[in-house]
Design a protein around this motif. Structure first.
Motif: not given
Length: 738
Positions: A173, A214, A218, A222
């Protein structure tokens, strides 16, 4: 009134030919058909491997949709670029070899360097700021990828892969405060570029490449798309251009990396027509004569202003390599911004800076009345890309970008940019990666525009790469014969003519060391008052309102719109609920100085109804309201929403229950509002003309761009648009003729 300041209290955009009409004070007939305007293509296919579909979208712009196989590698560099770099470096040709020496000396490409991946990367907020670990590893991966592609030495490919695999297997993240949007944008586009270079390396396992893809789609994407969609729920003018630009760059890069056309299209279309300040129409806030494009952050500081060129250039180059010419969009609007920023920040031999023109900029947070000298002279490794595209690919003149690029080469990268600065906000190494052999210069000046301003004609054009000066020629008829009216023009490339009233045709040629070039394409300007549109609403039935000038600017009655007895004959009646008249797309997109006039019988009601409102949503419009929240008539025009609007306030509201004549004129930067032939308000700072508003598909009589505003209730007759400003006597004649 929502989402803007209260105006009651407070070209070129494209190459165009000013079309012809006939002035008629007593009747709307007698107009001539308008010649077609000269428009600059919004996008063009350049590579047979890509199929580009263009279609008009709601706000009047062009929608880009690219299909077919992406070019790989196809972000900042293609295989042809790497072949050129390898050949030039092998031959030790300058300046490529000089750039190569900078690359191999950079410690971020050291093979002993170990990656330092993190589970979470934070930028902003009260916690530890570990984002430098990410951008340092990106710089290392990119530098090693370049060394592999140019030298063929796979040990550098293995090092790049090691770094990318470490991050894709660890990072979960991105966090922090709102600055995470900058991290996701800047480091997103940079990391995707490193991955795109390495995608063809046989030593990068397919599963590992998929894991990297990915991670990008991801974790980074976003945040990118959420920012462009919501801007953290702030006013659309709150964030500076660079916030949009870095997130567009990331989305575009991830789209190519992941073979996702939807993402690429999102980014390209936002660059063309997004609502935020990073879209090119807002990023290049104001076009001064000579195509000096005032960048949106000019009044803030020059460190951020120069970053805009680095990010905008990256977007244009990545799009170019996939067949989309964002460089050339809107008559090279990005180049206008780059030349302005380069000229303002290039240190002269005596240590001073050149001055550039400036207009006041306002957003929801600030008003900036002047050019900011903060961080003036900031040097970023972005100018080689700009210079080489426009000069060495296209054969155009870009004198200030050229001087900047040549002054700072060889550009470094990875936080060590040599003569350049700018941290890790850009990848760098432009001298090595972007330098091209010169092409044949353009055959003639291009992009000539001519617009009337207070009886004069302002000309601007793009130059030829090998030119020494320019000649301006004028004719009274299309195609000539032309008379030279100015010569020896060097910088800026602009000329202001003061012809008599009429229609005038212009071309420009360049002087080079071998003689004079061919003439540019012709541009025309009308300095006489000419009728552009006249809607009498005299039809007996149907929804069409014919344009009596013959210019085919037909109106369409919509919703609760009907015909009633008017001031002259019939009029359109609007019910104040759903009724309005829709006019043609881009109705005033080729209009500079103007007059808009009508007979109006207003039934009264709440503030902010519209007599007319031409625009592309709540960011770009011009309107006339019978009553603002201050209780007075108001004209407003803006390219930056309500906060940046220029307004003319009357001294009274429009009377109700009776026919009244209203008119607004613009001559240069002076706008005047009239009621029944009397001037009731004026302003001298109206810097926006209709052509600066840009493409519009929401051109309405009786309806506002703002959904919460009331519809107009009452009747409207003899709705007229003129090219150029009618005099006070001519306005009086319009009133008396009815």
């Amino acid at each position: 009134m929502n989402s803007r300041n209260d105006p009651g209290t407070n070209l070129s955009r494209r190459t165009f030919l000013h079309s012809l009409g006939a002035l008629a004070l007593s009747a709307c007939g007698g107009g001539e058909s308008s010649p077609a305007s000269t428009a600059v293509s919004r996008a063009s296919a350049r590579d047979a491997s890509s199929t580009i579909t263009l279609s008009h979208v709601a706000n009047g712009a062009t929608d880009i949709s690219i299909s077919g196989a992406f070019v790989h590698p196809g972000l900042l560099h293609t295989q042809a670029d790497f072949d050129r770099m390898a050949q030039k470096v092998a031959a030790q040709a300058s300046p490529w070899y000089d750039g190569w020496q900078v690359l191999i000396a950079n410690g971020y490409t050291n093979l002993s360097r170990s990656p330092r991946p993190q589970v979470e990367v934070d930028r902003g907020g009260s916690g530890p700021q570990n984002y430098p670990l990410l951008y340092a590893d990106i710089a290392a991966a990119y530098g090693c990828a370049l060394r592999w592609k140019i030298s063929g030495d796979t040990v550098y490919a293995d090092k790049a892969v090691q770094i990318m695999n470490a991050w894709s297997s660890t990072l979960q993240r991105l966090g922090g405060d709102s600055n995470v949007d900058l991290a996701a944008g800047i480091y997103g586009y940079e990391f995707a570029n490193a991955g795109e270079i390495m995608r063809s390396y046989p030593g990068w396992a397919a599963a590992d490449f998929a894991a990297f893809q990915s991670m990008m789609i991801n974790i980074f994407y976003p945040i990118n798309v959420d920012f462009l969609n919501r801007h953290n729920n702030t006013d659309i003018t709150h964030y500076w251009a660079n916030w949009d630009l870095c997130n567009m760059a990331s989305i575009m890069a991830i789209g190519v990396l992941c073979d996702d056309h939807r993402l690429f299209d999102q980014a390209a279309n936002y660059f063309i027509d997004g609502a935020g300040n990073g879209a090119i129409a807002q990023a290049v806030y104001y076009l001064h004569p000579g195509y000096l494009g005032q960048w949106q952050e000019t009044g803030r500081d020059q460190g951020h202003n120069t970053l805009g060129i680095a990010l905008g250039g990256a977007i244009c180059e990545m799009a170019w390599n996939q067949g989309i010419d964002l460089y050339g969009y809107d008559n090279n609007r990005f180049l206008a911004g780059a030349e302005y920023v380069a000229k303002a920040n290039l240190v002269q031999p005596d240590g001073t800076f050149l001055t550039v023109p400036y207009v006041t900029y306002t957003n929801v947070d600030v008003t900036q009345p002047g050019f900011s000298t903060a961080s003036q002279g900031t040097i970023r490794p972005c100018w080689a890309l700009v210079y080489n595209h426009y000069v060495n690919r296209k054969g155009l003149a870009a004198p200030w970008s050229t001087k900047f690029a040549q002054a700072i080469q060889p550009e470094g990268g990875g936080g060590n940019y040599g003569t350049a600065s700018g941290g890790f906000d850009q990848l760098g190494y432009g001298t090595l990666t972007c330098t091209r052999d010169a092409v044949t210069p353009a055959a003639a000046p291009t992009g000539l525009t001519a617009y009337p301003s207070a009886g004069q004609v302002v000309l601007s054009w793009w130059g030829v790469a090998n030119s020494t000066s320019y000649n301006v020629k004028r004719a009274a008829a299309s195609g000539g014969p032309y008379t030279t009216i100015a010569s020896s023009i060097t910088d800026p490339l602009t000329y202001t003519d003061s012809p008599s009233s009429g229609t005038w045709y212009y071309v420009v040629s360049a002087q080079t060391s071998t003689g004079e070039t061919a003439n540019s394409a012709e541009a025309a300007a009308v300095t006489a008052v000419q009728l552009h549109t006249c809607l009498t609403f005299d039809e007996a039935s149907g929804t069409n309102a014919a344009d009596a000038t013959g210019n085919a600017h037909t109106g369409t009655l919509v919703g609760g719109a009907s015909r009633v007895t008017g001031k002259v004959a019939n009029a359109v009646s609007l019910d104040g609920s759903t009724g309005y008249v829709s006019l043609a797309n881009n109705i005033v997109a080729d209009v500079s100085d103007f007059t808009i006039a009508a007979w109006v019988n207003w039934s009264g009601g709440n503030a902010w109804a519209r007599i007319f409102d031409f625009g592309a949503g709540t960011g770009r419009y011009l309107f006339l309201t019978p009553k603002s929240s201050a209780g007075i008539m108001c004209f407003s025009i803006t390219t930056n929403g309500g906060y940046g609007s220029r307004n003319v306030n009357g001294n009274t509201a429009l009377p109700t229950g009776q026919w009244a004549h209203v008119a607004v004129t613009l001559s240069g930067t002076t706008a005047t509002l009239y009621l029944n032939g009397n001037a009731i308000g004026s302003a001298t700072d109206v810097i926006f003309a209709p052509w600066r508003v840009g493409p519009t598909a929401q051109n309405w009589i009786g309806r506002s761009q703002y959904p919460a505003d009331p519809f107009f209730k009452g009747a409207i007759d003899e709705f007229r648009i003129y090219r150029n400003a009618l005099s006070a006597d001519q306005i009086t004649a319009l009133v008396q003729a009815a």
